[in-house]
Design a protein around this motif. Structure first.
Motif, PDB file in Angstrom:
ATOM      1  N   ASP A  22       0.895  -1.135   0.183  1.00  0.00           N
ATOM      2  CA  ASP A  22      -0.081   0.173  -0.166  1.00  0.00           C
ATOM      3  C   ASP A  22       0.831   1.164   0.074  1.00  0.00           C
ATOM      4  N   HIS A  23       1.853   1.116   0.813  1.00  0.00           N
ATOM      5  CA  HIS A  23       2.882   2.324   0.942  1.00  0.00           C
ATOM      6  C   HIS A  23       3.369   2.617  -0.856  1.00  0.00           C
ATOM      7  N   ILE A  24       3.842   1.614  -1.349  1.00  0.00           N
ATOM      8  CA  ILE A  24       4.263   1.651  -2.728  1.00  0.00           C
ATOM      9  C   ILE A  24       3.053   2.562  -3.573  1.00  0.00           C
ATOM     10  N   MET A  25       2.092   1.786  -3.356  1.00  0.00           N
ATOM     11  CA  MET A  25       0.959   2.336  -4.496  1.00  0.00           C
ATOM     12  C   MET A  25       0.497   3.687  -3.999  1.00  0.00           C
ATOM     13  N   LEU A  26       0.568   4.131  -2.815  1.00  0.00           N
ATOM     14  CA  LEU A  26       0.087   5.399  -2.512  1.00  0.00           C
ATOM     15  C   LEU A  26       1.137   6.390  -3.004  1.00  0.00           C
ATOM     16  N   ASN A  27       2.305   5.897  -2.833  1.00  0.00           N
ATOM     17  CA  ASN A  27       3.406   6.798  -3.687  1.00  0.00           C
ATOM     18  C   ASN A  27       3.392   6.814  -5.107  1.00  0.00           C
ATOM     19  N   LEU A  28       3.035   5.618  -5.751  1.00  0.00           N
ATOM     20  CA  LEU A  28       2.927   5.985  -7.240  1.00  0.00           C
ATOM     21  C   LEU A  28       1.746   6.780  -7.712  1.00  0.00           C
ATOM     22  N   HIS A  29       0.595   6.553  -6.763  1.00  0.00           N
ATOM     23  CA  HIS A  29      -0.387   7.425  -7.180  1.00  0.00           C
ATOM     24  C   HIS A  29       0.049   8.873  -7.287  1.00  0.00           C
ATOM     25  N   ASP A  30       0.705   9.376  -6.062  1.00  0.00           N
ATOM     26  CA  ASP A  30       0.906  10.850  -5.941  1.00  0.00           C
ATOM     27  C   ASP A  30       2.176  11.288  -6.865  1.00  0.00           C
ATOM     28  N   MET A  31       3.052  10.431  -7.149  1.00  0.00           N
ATOM     29  CA  MET A  31       4.197  10.759  -7.814  1.00  0.00           C
ATOM     30  C   MET A  31       3.645  10.715  -9.481  1.00  0.00           C
ATOM     31  N   GLY A  32       2.653   9.837  -9.619  1.00  0.00           N
ATOM     32  CA  GLY A  32       2.441   9.936 -10.977  1.00  0.00           C
ATOM     33  C   GLY A  32       1.466  11.112 -11.304  1.00  0.00           C
ATOM     34  N   LYS A  33       0.674  11.475 -10.532  1.00  0.00           N
ATOM     35  CA  LYS A  33      -0.280  12.813 -10.623  1.00  0.00           C
ATOM     36  C   LYS A  33       0.490  13.984 -10.768  1.00  0.00           C
ATOM     37  N   LEU A  34       1.751  14.158 -10.097  1.00  0.00           N
ATOM     38  CA  LEU A  34       2.667  15.342 -10.107  1.00  0.00           C
ATOM     39  C   LEU A  34       3.413  15.340 -11.231  1.00  0.00           C
ATOM     40  N   ASP A  35       3.707  14.208 -12.051  1.00  0.00           N
ATOM     41  CA  ASP A  35       4.501  14.044 -13.055  1.00  0.00           C
ATOM     42  C   ASP A  35       4.098  14.658 -14.587  1.00  0.00           C
ATOM     43  N   ARG A  36       4.190  15.711 -14.959  1.00  0.00           N
ATOM     44  CA  ARG A  36       3.485  16.160 -15.907  1.00  0.00           C
ATOM     45  C   ARG A  36       4.032  15.505 -17.284  1.00  0.00           C
ATOM     46  N   PHE A  41       4.847  12.371 -17.441  1.00  0.00           N
ATOM     47  CA  PHE A  41       3.972  10.979 -17.372  1.00  0.00           C
ATOM     48  C   PHE A  41       2.682  11.276 -17.944  1.00  0.00           C
ATOM     49  N   GLN A  42       1.985  12.418 -17.199  1.00  0.00           N
ATOM     50  CA  GLN A  42       0.551  12.699 -17.680  1.00  0.00           C
ATOM     51  C   GLN A  42       0.518  13.197 -19.080  1.00  0.00           C
ATOM     52  N   GLU A  43       1.355  13.736 -19.771  1.00  0.00           N
ATOM     53  CA  GLU A  43       1.234  14.272 -21.116  1.00  0.00           C
ATOM     54  C   GLU A  43       1.669  13.057 -22.125  1.00  0.00           C
ATOM     55  N   ASN A  44       2.874  12.621 -21.779  1.00  0.00           N
ATOM     56  CA  ASN A  44       3.640  11.864 -22.634  1.00  0.00           C
ATOM     57  C   ASN A  44       3.677  10.130 -22.563  1.00  0.00           C
ATOM     58  N   SER A  45       3.135   9.620 -21.527  1.00  0.00           N
ATOM     59  CA  SER A  45       2.907   8.196 -21.449  1.00  0.00           C
ATOM     60  C   SER A  45       1.997   7.759 -22.310  1.00  0.00           C
ATOM     61  N   PRO A  46       1.915   6.274 -22.740  1.00  0.00           N
ATOM     62  CA  PRO A  46       0.978   5.856 -23.746  1.00  0.00           C
ATOM     63  C   PRO A  46      -0.293   5.923 -23.078  1.00  0.00           C
TER      64      PRO A  46
END
Ligand code: SIN
Ligand code: FE
Length: 303
Positions: free
Chosen positions: A221-235, A237-242
């Motif tokens: 869960d610790h990893i999933m929560l961090n992935l959730h936040d890090m991904g949402k804050l990463d422009r 990733f948001q714009e250029n990931s598949p």
């Protein structure tokens, strides 16, 4: 990339829906794809039509959704004396039993291993939705569904359980629910696992003692929560990931494991959602769960 697998309701509801079709559907879902059933919808009762009359005062303005908790039998996100409360509750209760039936039909016996959790009614337009929740501005991104993410909850550790969500667009004005569906879960995890902080010694015990979690959080869960936040804050990733956009029309159902399918909701109002949980030991392919994929990636037991 997650696929959107279309099964017309006429086929899903016909006598020809077979054991082989059910086994294929299990494979598709466990393989982190979205199953989309156009033409399938919960039936609305006449006295529930008031739910569509306006949406401004339907929710309490603090939560984004109206939620029915199956254990407490309690509804939140709507004020106690709201004139819409009874209609919302009867619709959500019926939706819950409908989705249990759909899951059993879609997947066959494995469908009975899923436990229904919360039901939500989502009347509020997502596009330009104001910030919601009693949190500071710096944390609003966490509640922003328009950003790609895999689901993870701060207070509700999943440990060995998965999150399957069944959505139904019941919009009566012809408006679709516009989603983004993203790429591979392991690629997403690889971007961030090496960069996130390790849990502090005793962290999960302390959080639980302070009642900040309903039960003890796992390293997963610790990893999933961090992935959730890090991904949402990463422009980037948001714009250029598949990713692909998909418009789910009214009168359609779609479902996926939202803990491994990267998703975002960009626009739309008036949807229903039913959450189900299943433990990874009850999956046909536990090795495809985010728990096992992250264990493979980190080389550690996580839950
Ligand atoms: C989400 O799970 O992020 C939102 C999905 C939706 O409301 O359509
Ligand atoms: Fe989500």
């Amino acid at each position: 990339m997650s696929e959107i697998v279309q099964i017309p309701a006429s086929r899903f509801l016909s006598d020809s829906w077979s054991v082989q079709d059910q086994a294929d559907a299990v494979e598709k879902l466990e393989g982190s794809n979205v199953i989309f059933i156009p033409g399938l919808s919960v039936a609305m009762k006449d006295d529930e039509q008031i739910l569509f009359s306006q949406d401004r005062n339907l929710t309490d303005g603090v939560q984004k959704n109206i939620t029915l908790d199956p254990y407490l039998g309690k509804t939140s996100g709507i004020s106690k004396d709201s004139p819409y409360k009874a209609a919302a509750e009867s619709l959500m209760a019926r939706y819950k039993s409908e989705t249990e039936g759909w899951l059993a039909r879609l997947l066959g016996d494995p469908g009975r291993k899923y436990a229904a959790q919360r039901t939500t009614f989502r009347p509020v337009e997502i596009r330009n939705r104001k910030s919601i929740g009693k949190v500071g501005d710096e944390k609003q991104f966490r509640f922003d569904d328009t950003l790609l993410h895999a689901d993870a909850f701060k207070r509700r550790p999943m440990v060995k359980r998965r999150i399957l969500r069944v959505f139904n667009n019941i919009n009566p004005f012809g408006e679709p629910r516009l989603w983004k569906v993203g790429g591979d879960f392991t690629d997403y995890a690889k971007r961030y696992v090496g960069k996130m902080r390790q849990p502090w010694p005793g962290e999960f015990t302390v959080l639980n003692a302070l009642r900040l979690t309903h039960w003890k959080r796992s390293h997963y869960d610790h990893i999933m929560l961090n992935l959730h936040d890090m991904g949402k804050l990463d422009r980037d990733f948001q714009e250029n990931s598949p990713q692909q956009q998909f418009a789910f029309p009214p009168n359609a159902v779609w479902l996926c494991f939202t803990d491994s399918v990267l998703h975002a909701a960009l626009a739309g109002r008036y949807a229903l959602e039913q959450t189900f949980e299943i433990t990874i030991d009850d999956m046909r392919h536990p090795e495809k769960s985010p728990q096992r994929l992250l264990e493979k990636l980190t080389g550690k037991a996580l839950c």
